[in-house]
Scaffold this motif. Structure first.
Motif, PDB file in Angstrom:
ATOM      1  N   TYR A 137     130.569   3.861  72.149  1.00 20.88           N
ATOM      2  CA  TYR A 137     129.501   3.241  72.717  1.00 20.88           C
ATOM      3  C   TYR A 137     129.299   2.126  72.083  1.00 20.88           C
ATOM      4  O   TYR A 137     128.609   1.267  72.850  1.00 20.88           O
ATOM      5  N   ARG A 173     132.814   8.661  68.379  1.00 22.85           N
ATOM      6  CA  ARG A 173     131.763   8.476  69.708  1.00 22.85           C
ATOM      7  C   ARG A 173     130.978   7.223  69.407  1.00 22.85           C
ATOM      8  O   ARG A 173     130.886   6.422  70.076  1.00 22.85           O
ATOM      9  N   VAL A 233     131.649   5.522  81.973  1.00 21.19           N
ATOM     10  CA  VAL A 233     132.142   6.779  80.993  1.00 21.19           C
ATOM     11  C   VAL A 233     132.669   5.876  79.899  1.00 21.19           C
ATOM     12  O   VAL A 233     133.376   5.037  79.979  1.00 21.19           O
ATOM     13  N   THR A 234     132.786   6.667  78.685  1.00 18.58           N
ATOM     14  CA  THR A 234     133.192   6.096  77.497  1.00 18.58           C
ATOM     15  C   THR A 234     134.503   6.924  77.380  1.00 18.58           C
ATOM     16  O   THR A 234     135.433   6.590  76.451  1.00 18.58           O
ATOM     17  N   ALA A 277     124.890  12.475  76.905  1.00 19.91           N
ATOM     18  CA  ALA A 277     123.647  13.260  76.465  1.00 19.91           C
ATOM     19  C   ALA A 277     123.448  13.284  75.114  1.00 19.91           C
ATOM     20  O   ALA A 277     122.594  14.102  74.764  1.00 19.91           O
ATOM     21  N   SER A 278     124.327  12.695  74.529  1.00 16.75           N
ATOM     22  CA  SER A 278     124.075  12.726  72.911  1.00 16.75           C
ATOM     23  C   SER A 278     123.100  11.691  72.801  1.00 16.75           C
ATOM     24  O   SER A 278     122.534  11.099  73.445  1.00 16.75           O
ATOM     25  N   PHE A 286     136.468  10.840  76.682  1.00 18.03           N
ATOM     26  CA  PHE A 286     136.309  11.711  75.519  1.00 18.03           C
ATOM     27  C   PHE A 286     137.447  12.497  74.825  1.00 18.03           C
ATOM     28  O   PHE A 286     137.409  13.711  74.342  1.00 18.03           O
ATOM     29  N   ALA A 294     134.170  11.099  90.262  1.00 17.13           N
ATOM     30  CA  ALA A 294     134.434  11.383  88.781  1.00 17.13           C
ATOM     31  C   ALA A 294     136.056  11.343  88.661  1.00 17.13           C
ATOM     32  O   ALA A 294     136.712  10.601  89.549  1.00 17.13           O
ATOM     33  N   ASP A 295     136.159  10.824  87.315  1.00 13.77           N
ATOM     34  CA  ASP A 295     137.645  10.305  87.304  1.00 13.77           C
ATOM     35  C   ASP A 295     138.099  11.020  85.700  1.00 13.77           C
ATOM     36  O   ASP A 295     137.112  11.373  84.812  1.00 13.77           O
ATOM     37  N   VAL A 308     132.230  16.462  75.389  1.00 13.76           N
ATOM     38  CA  VAL A 308     130.795  16.091  76.015  1.00 13.76           C
ATOM     39  C   VAL A 308     129.855  16.987  75.577  1.00 13.76           C
ATOM     40  O   VAL A 308     129.801  18.123  75.801  1.00 13.76           O
TER      41      VAL A 308
HETATM   42  C1  LIG Z   1     127.851  15.943  84.576  1.00 16.21           C
HETATM   43  C2  LIG Z   1     128.892  15.039  83.648  1.00 16.21           C
HETATM   44  C3  LIG Z   1     129.746  14.248  84.621  1.00 16.21           C
HETATM   45  C4  LIG Z   1     130.861  13.518  83.747  1.00 16.21           C
HETATM   46  N1  LIG Z   1     131.655  13.003  84.457  1.00 16.21           N
HETATM   47  C5  LIG Z   1     132.456  11.975  83.785  1.00 16.21           C
HETATM   48  C6  LIG Z   1     133.708  11.753  84.307  1.00 16.21           C
HETATM   49  O1  LIG Z   1     133.898  11.887  85.707  1.00 16.21           O
HETATM   50  N2  LIG Z   1     134.744  11.124  83.966  1.00 16.21           N
HETATM   51  C7  LIG Z   1     134.511  11.033  82.415  1.00 16.21           C
HETATM   52  O2  LIG Z   1     135.308  10.270  81.679  1.00 16.21           O
HETATM   53  N3  LIG Z   1     133.528  11.426  81.787  1.00 16.21           N
HETATM   54  C8  LIG Z   1     132.480  12.218  82.363  1.00 16.21           C
HETATM   55  N4  LIG Z   1     131.545  12.749  81.870  1.00 16.21           N
HETATM   56  C9  LIG Z   1     131.504  12.296  80.220  1.00 16.21           C
HETATM   57  C10 LIG Z   1     130.179  11.244  80.107  1.00 16.21           C
HETATM   58  O3  LIG Z   1     130.465  10.166  80.756  1.00 16.21           O
HETATM   59  C11 LIG Z   1     130.174  10.956  78.561  1.00 16.21           C
HETATM   60  O4  LIG Z   1     131.437  10.202  78.164  1.00 16.21           O
HETATM   61  C12 LIG Z   1     130.206  12.232  77.969  1.00 16.21           C
HETATM   62  O5  LIG Z   1     128.962  12.781  78.128  1.00 16.21           O
HETATM   63  C13 LIG Z   1     130.139  11.821  76.131  1.00 16.21           C
HETATM   64  O6  LIG Z   1     128.898  11.263  75.996  1.00 16.21           O
HETATM   65  P1  LIG Z   1     127.888  12.230  75.292  1.00 16.21           P
HETATM   66  O7  LIG Z   1     128.312  13.006  74.067  1.00 16.21           O
HETATM   67  O8  LIG Z   1     126.834  11.328  74.847  1.00 16.21           O
HETATM   68  O9  LIG Z   1     127.375  13.084  76.378  1.00 16.21           O
HETATM   69  C14 LIG Z   1     130.504  13.469  82.411  1.00 16.21           C
HETATM   70  C15 LIG Z   1     129.334  13.993  81.785  1.00 16.21           C
HETATM   71  C16 LIG Z   1     128.591  14.773  82.377  1.00 16.21           C
HETATM   72  C17 LIG Z   1     127.672  15.579  81.527  1.00 16.21           C
END
Ligand SMILES: Cc1cc2nc3c(=O)[nH]c(=O)nc-3n(C[C@H](O)[C@H](O)[C@H](O)COP(=O)(O)O)c2cc1C
Length: 437
Positions: free
Chosen positions: A154, A150, A131-132, A224-225, A134, A52-53, A332
């Protein structure tokens, strides 16, 4: 069943109490820590290690980074994952190497090049967790005061992927000839410019790295959005999710597979791997004692602080003895949905939610003997909730040793998991096709 290990090159992977757990290895800035860990995972036949990062020290709770630093919470320290994975690559032969890189703060050429390099050096084991990002605190480390909205994140990510795929495909598989007699090092007819000219990026290409063993790295994602799921359905080959129970996870997987079909893809080319935090020991009582100890070691503020950062909301502004209200979070959505599910199911107040979040992910039933844990894994699998699991162990590196020593043999005994690596590349091991150039 596929297995991956969630590792952060910092103090927390599964639980905020982990770095305080007796016997925890504190040498998280040393080479040996990571090479030993990679070998453990390879001995346990894991599909891949997932790094992860995060690009800033989180500071959402009380607008301050104090609690994050003081309690060793998520993101308080984080080494560069690509360099750590390069070190792991040198110490292993089979285990996949998945690196988190943000499409918001990096450039496609540099990412395509780094990934192709890792894929070559590892003999086809590279994966990219797209990853994008947040948080505003990350934006502030890259010349901006605020992150993009967001939708824009994307939009940029979609174009980023178009460019990186064009770059990976800019060398035909047989372009690198290396015939000294001809002489022909690389065939110019088989290396093409990409001439990408879009809203976010202008890239002429070609890549200055030949096509790598997997063609392209395996693509991972965790959005997950609604937009995040569409992004995953279009690009991702492995999706990392967090759910509190198998039923919502199965609904998520069903939805994602249907979306993938709408993008013209075979739904079997997208694997869903929920994150779970197993606390396993020889007996159920030993595992429950271990869990209780971990709970006592995870400072409640650390969990609340990390949840604030994940949701990008200062949760200290809400009453701690009331339930988390329904809201639209800027951070997230996957993590929000997971804690909202838990709040609805068990009616716990925010303060308690923070405490539980700090102890580890909220999916229940993964504390116990190897039989207990594997029974529950089978239940998730039978419910159609997943294609495998992302293991977030609460204490490092002992927790991964315990999973490799106790859970993996039980999975193998039930013929749910491999006894040796079948393929040479990560794509082979995950059952994913190699994209044509
Ligand atoms: C289990 C999980 C692990 C994630 N790990 C990272 C991570 O290591 N680094 C990061 O910048 N974002 C991480 N994210 C964030 C996602 O990459 C994404 O940017 C975030 O879910 C926002 O998008 P969403 O609103 O569509 O969920 C993680 C999200 C989840 C659910």
């Amino acid at each position: 069943m596929h297995l991956a290990a969630f590792v952060s090159a910092g103090p927390v992977s599964g639980s905020h109490g982990g770095w305080r757990y007796p016997g925890a290895d504190h040498d998280i800035t040393s080479l040996g820590y990571y090479t030993r860990l990679a070998r453990t995972l390879e001995d346990g036949c894991f599909d891949f290690v997932f790094m992860a990062d995060i690009l800033a020290v989180p500071d959402r709770l009380h607008d301050s980074m104090d609690s994050q630093l003081r309690y060793g919470a998520l993101g308080s320290l984080r080494l560069d994952p690509m360099i750590v994975l390069a070190a792991m690559c040198g110490a292993t032969r089979h285990v996949g190497l998945a690196c988190t890189i943000s499409t918001t703060y990096f450039e496609p050429f540099a990412v395509a090049r780094a990934m192709a390099t890792l894929d070559h050096l590892s003999g086809g084991r590279a994966a990219w967790n797209i990853v994008t990002s947040f948080q505003d605190s990350e934006a502030r480390n890259f010349g901006r005061t605020q992150q993009f909205a967001r939708e824009e994140r994307y939009d940029r990510a979609d174009e980023f992927l178009e460019v990186t795929c064009k770059l990976w495909d800019s060398w035909a598989d047989d372009a690198l000839v290396r015939d000294p007699a001809a002489p022909l090092f690389a065939d110019p007819a088989k290396v093409r410019r990409i001439n990408h000219d879009g809203r976010w990026f202008k890239v002429r290409g070609p890549l200055n790295v030949s096509r790598s063993p997997q063609g392209r790295p395996v693509l991972l994602q965790a959005g997950a959005s609604d937009r995040g799921k569409d992004f995953a359905a279009r690009w991702a080959e492995v999706v990392f999710v967090t759910h509190a129970a198998p039923e919502p996870a199965a609904a998520f997987r069903h939805d994602l597979r249907a979306r993938a079909e709408r993008f013209g893809r075979n739904p079997d080319d997208i694997k869903v791997m929920p994150g779970i935090v197993p606390v396993v020991a020889e007996t159920r009582t030993m595992a429950e004692d271990r869990r209780a100890l971990l709970e006592s070691l995870a400072h409640p503020t650390a969990g609340l602080s990390t949840l604030s950062y994940h949701l990008d909301i200062d949760l200290s502004e809400f009453p701690q003895d009331e339930m988390l209200p329904e809201m639209d979070v800027p951070g997230v959505q996957g993590h929000y949905r997971e804690v909202a599910e838990l709040t609805r199911r068990s009616g716990i107040p925010l303060g308690e939610l923070g405490r539980r979040y700090g102890v580890g992910r909220t999916a229940a039933g993964f504390t116990g003997s190897p039989t207990d844990v594997v029974d529950n894994m089978e239940k998730w699998l039978a419910a159609g909730a997943c294609d495998g699991f992302m293991i977030q162990t609460p204490y490092m590196p002992g927790g991964l040793d315990d999973v490799a020593r106790l859970v993996v043999p039980e999975l193998q005994r039930r013929a749910l998991f491999r006894r040796g690596y079948e393929g040479t590349t990560l794509r082979d091991n995950l059952g994913l096709t190699r994209p044509a150039a």
